[in-house]
Scaffold this active site. Structure first.
Site, mmCIF file in Angstrom:
data_model
loop_
_atom_site.group_PDB
_atom_site.id
_atom_site.type_symbol
_atom_site.label_atom_id
_atom_site.label_comp_id
_atom_site.label_asym_id
_atom_site.label_seq_id
_atom_site.Cartn_x
_atom_site.Cartn_y
_atom_site.Cartn_z
ATOM 1 N N THR A 170 17.570 -27.650 -1.412
ATOM 2 C CA THR A 170 17.374 -27.856 0.031
ATOM 3 C C THR A 170 17.209 -29.331 0.376
ATOM 4 O O THR A 170 17.074 -29.671 1.550
ATOM 5 C CB THR A 170 16.124 -27.095 0.532
ATOM 6 O OG1 THR A 170 14.969 -27.549 -0.190
ATOM 7 C CG2 THR A 170 16.288 -25.594 0.322
ATOM 8 N N LYS B 174 2.186 -20.073 -2.098
ATOM 9 C CA LYS B 174 1.323 -21.253 -2.066
ATOM 10 C C LYS B 174 -0.130 -20.882 -2.353
ATOM 11 O O LYS B 174 -0.858 -21.649 -3.019
ATOM 12 C CB LYS B 174 1.429 -21.952 -0.713
ATOM 13 C CG LYS B 174 2.740 -22.689 -0.484
ATOM 14 C CD LYS B 174 2.884 -23.897 -1.395
ATOM 15 C CE LYS B 174 4.082 -24.745 -1.031
ATOM 16 N NZ LYS B 174 4.260 -25.899 -1.934
ATOM 17 N N ARG C 185 13.223 -26.457 11.311
ATOM 18 C CA ARG C 185 11.886 -26.767 11.812
ATOM 19 C C ARG C 185 11.967 -27.128 13.292
ATOM 20 O O ARG C 185 13.008 -27.558 13.784
ATOM 21 C CB ARG C 185 11.269 -27.917 11.018
ATOM 22 C CG ARG C 185 11.173 -27.631 9.539
ATOM 23 C CD ARG C 185 10.452 -28.746 8.811
ATOM 24 N NE ARG C 185 11.037 -28.997 7.511
ATOM 25 C CZ ARG C 185 10.389 -29.524 6.489
ATOM 26 N NH1 ARG C 185 9.126 -29.849 6.632
ATOM 27 N NH2 ARG C 185 10.988 -29.728 5.337
ATOM 28 N N ASN D 76 15.999 -29.981 -7.763
ATOM 29 C CA ASN D 76 17.204 -29.173 -8.009
ATOM 30 C C ASN D 76 18.241 -29.335 -6.903
ATOM 31 O O ASN D 76 19.330 -28.751 -6.985
ATOM 32 C CB ASN D 76 16.842 -27.697 -8.175
ATOM 33 C CG ASN D 76 16.289 -27.061 -6.905
ATOM 34 O OD1 ASN D 76 16.130 -27.721 -5.873
ATOM 35 N ND2 ASN D 76 15.987 -25.777 -6.964
ATOM 36 N N TYR E 9 6.523 -17.537 0.767
ATOM 37 C CA TYR E 9 6.009 -18.906 0.855
ATOM 38 C C TYR E 9 4.493 -18.915 0.988
ATOM 39 O O TYR E 9 3.796 -19.580 0.206
ATOM 40 C CB TYR E 9 6.651 -19.607 2.043
ATOM 41 C CG TYR E 9 6.322 -21.080 2.166
ATOM 42 C CD1 TYR E 9 6.834 -21.995 1.250
ATOM 43 C CD2 TYR E 9 5.525 -21.561 3.199
ATOM 44 C CE1 TYR E 9 6.542 -23.355 1.358
ATOM 45 C CE2 TYR E 9 5.231 -22.906 3.318
ATOM 46 C CZ TYR E 9 5.748 -23.804 2.399
ATOM 47 O OH TYR E 9 5.461 -25.145 2.503
ATOM 48 N N THR F 1 9.241 -20.581 -7.557
ATOM 49 C CA THR F 1 9.005 -22.027 -7.493
ATOM 50 C C THR F 1 7.520 -22.317 -7.357
ATOM 51 O O THR F 1 6.965 -23.195 -8.030
ATOM 52 C CB THR F 1 9.778 -22.651 -6.321
ATOM 53 O OG1 THR F 1 11.178 -22.444 -6.521
ATOM 54 C CG2 THR F 1 9.505 -24.140 -6.215
#
Length: 341
Positions: A41, A160, A197, A38, A156, A103
């Site tokens: 990011t 996951k 990061r 998409n 997140y 997602t």
């Protein structure tokens, strides 16, 4: 050809950092690849290296939504489905936590159903974040984790964990052949400079001459795996016939503090910018190191690229991206912690 059908690989999240490297490696093996992303990011420029490749196709779509007809009409052609679709750095996945959770859960569900209908092998890119701020060290696959289900990282971490549960449920019910990779910190060229990061932050700040930000006192540890090693591990896991109902850690077991990482970067860049310490983010893991005996035994896999070599390539790439020139040798060192300002 596999089972009499045209072989096609789907890489969801294929325009992202790891995904784009994976697409390139698959194309290099002669595979035909469909990249689904998409671009929320991802860096679209990551696709330019192979967007004209005759075996590559890009589809812009969100896995949270029903999969597009242009994908579904070729369902029976897919033999492999890699699910790398999700923002992976804390600033990115916390920017829209609802979408991050969807997602991981809804997107994974859509792709698992596609794998079931296609008879394709499915690989979920999970994360070391499922271990949370671990009490066990190093982290083995049978460690159940120490995760906050209500904190800002939960979208997140728990997303996951839920994706893993669904993936293994599909396997238990005989609905799909699955693989689950728990990915630890990965770095290399084609990262977004602003992804938040630790490697990209420190390298870009050092190259730009800005203040260098270290969260906490820098004593927290991470283990850094170069991108080519990670892609190799993912592909080995996908193709290994003996893996199924167990996750596999993929990462570099060489552990270092953030301060030690910064010293390597300062050496490579010659940067002399001041270091500013800020409070640790909520639920930030204090220690992280993968136990990779499963990957060694099952996949004959372990990282090969030394940190010095990988960081040099990464610094050179960022220097080119930022127009800062090539990294130079330096002798900079962190002298002592600097108070948060």
């Amino acid at each position: 050809m596999t089972d009499g059908k045209e072989e096609l690989v789907l890489v969801a999240g294929g325009a992202g950092f790891i995904g784009s490297h994976l697409c390139r490696a698959l194309l290099g093996q002669g595979r035909r690849v469909v990249c689904l992303d998409n671009l929320q990011t991802a860096r679209p420029v990551n696709l330019r290296l192979f967007e004209r490749h005759p075996g590559f196709e890009f589809i812009e779509a969100d896995v949270v939504d029903p999969l597009p007809p242009s994908l579904l009409e070729r369902t029976r052609q897919f033999t492999r489905i890699y699910n790398l679709a999700c923002a992976a750095s804390p600033p990115q996945y916390q920017a829209d936590p609802e979408h991050t959770m969807l997602t991981n859960v809804v997107g994974t569900h859509h792709l698992l159903r596609l794998a079931e209908e296609a008879g394709a092998r499915f690989l979920l890119s999970s994360t070391s974040e499922v271990y949370g701020d671990p009490e066990a060290h190093p982290q083995r696959e049978d460690y159940r984790g120490w995760v906050s289900c209500t904190g800002p990282r939960a979208c997140y971490d728990e997303g996951k964990r839920a994706a893993e549960a669904m993936t293994f449920d599909y396997a238990r019910m005989g609905r799909a052949e699955v693989r689950v990779a728990r990915i630890f910190n990965t770095y290399g060229p084609q990262m977004r400079p602003d992804d938040g990061r630790v490697v990209s932050n420190l390298v870009c700040q050092a190259l730009s001459g800005r203040e260098i930000t270290v969260y906490g006192d820098g004593s927290q540890t991470r283990s850094f795996c170069y991108i080519s090693d990670m892609v190799d591990g993912l592909m080995r896991l996908m193709e290994h016939d003996g893996v199924g109902m167990e996750p596999v850690n993929l990462g570099n077991p060489t552990e270092m503090t953030v301060n030690e990482l910064l010293n390597h970067i300062l050496d490579l860049t010659g940067a002399t910018a001041p270091v500013v310490h800020k409070p640790l983010p909520i639920d930030d893991p204090r220690r992280r190191r993968p136990e990779i005996s499963t990957a060694r035994k099952l996949l004959d896999w372990s990282p090969r690229v030394p940190l010095e070599e990988g960081l040099a390539a990464t610094c050179a790439w960022f220097a080119s991206e930022l127009g800062a020139g090539a990294p130079v040798e330096g002798k900079a060192r962190i002298k002592s912690p600097v108070a948060a300002g």
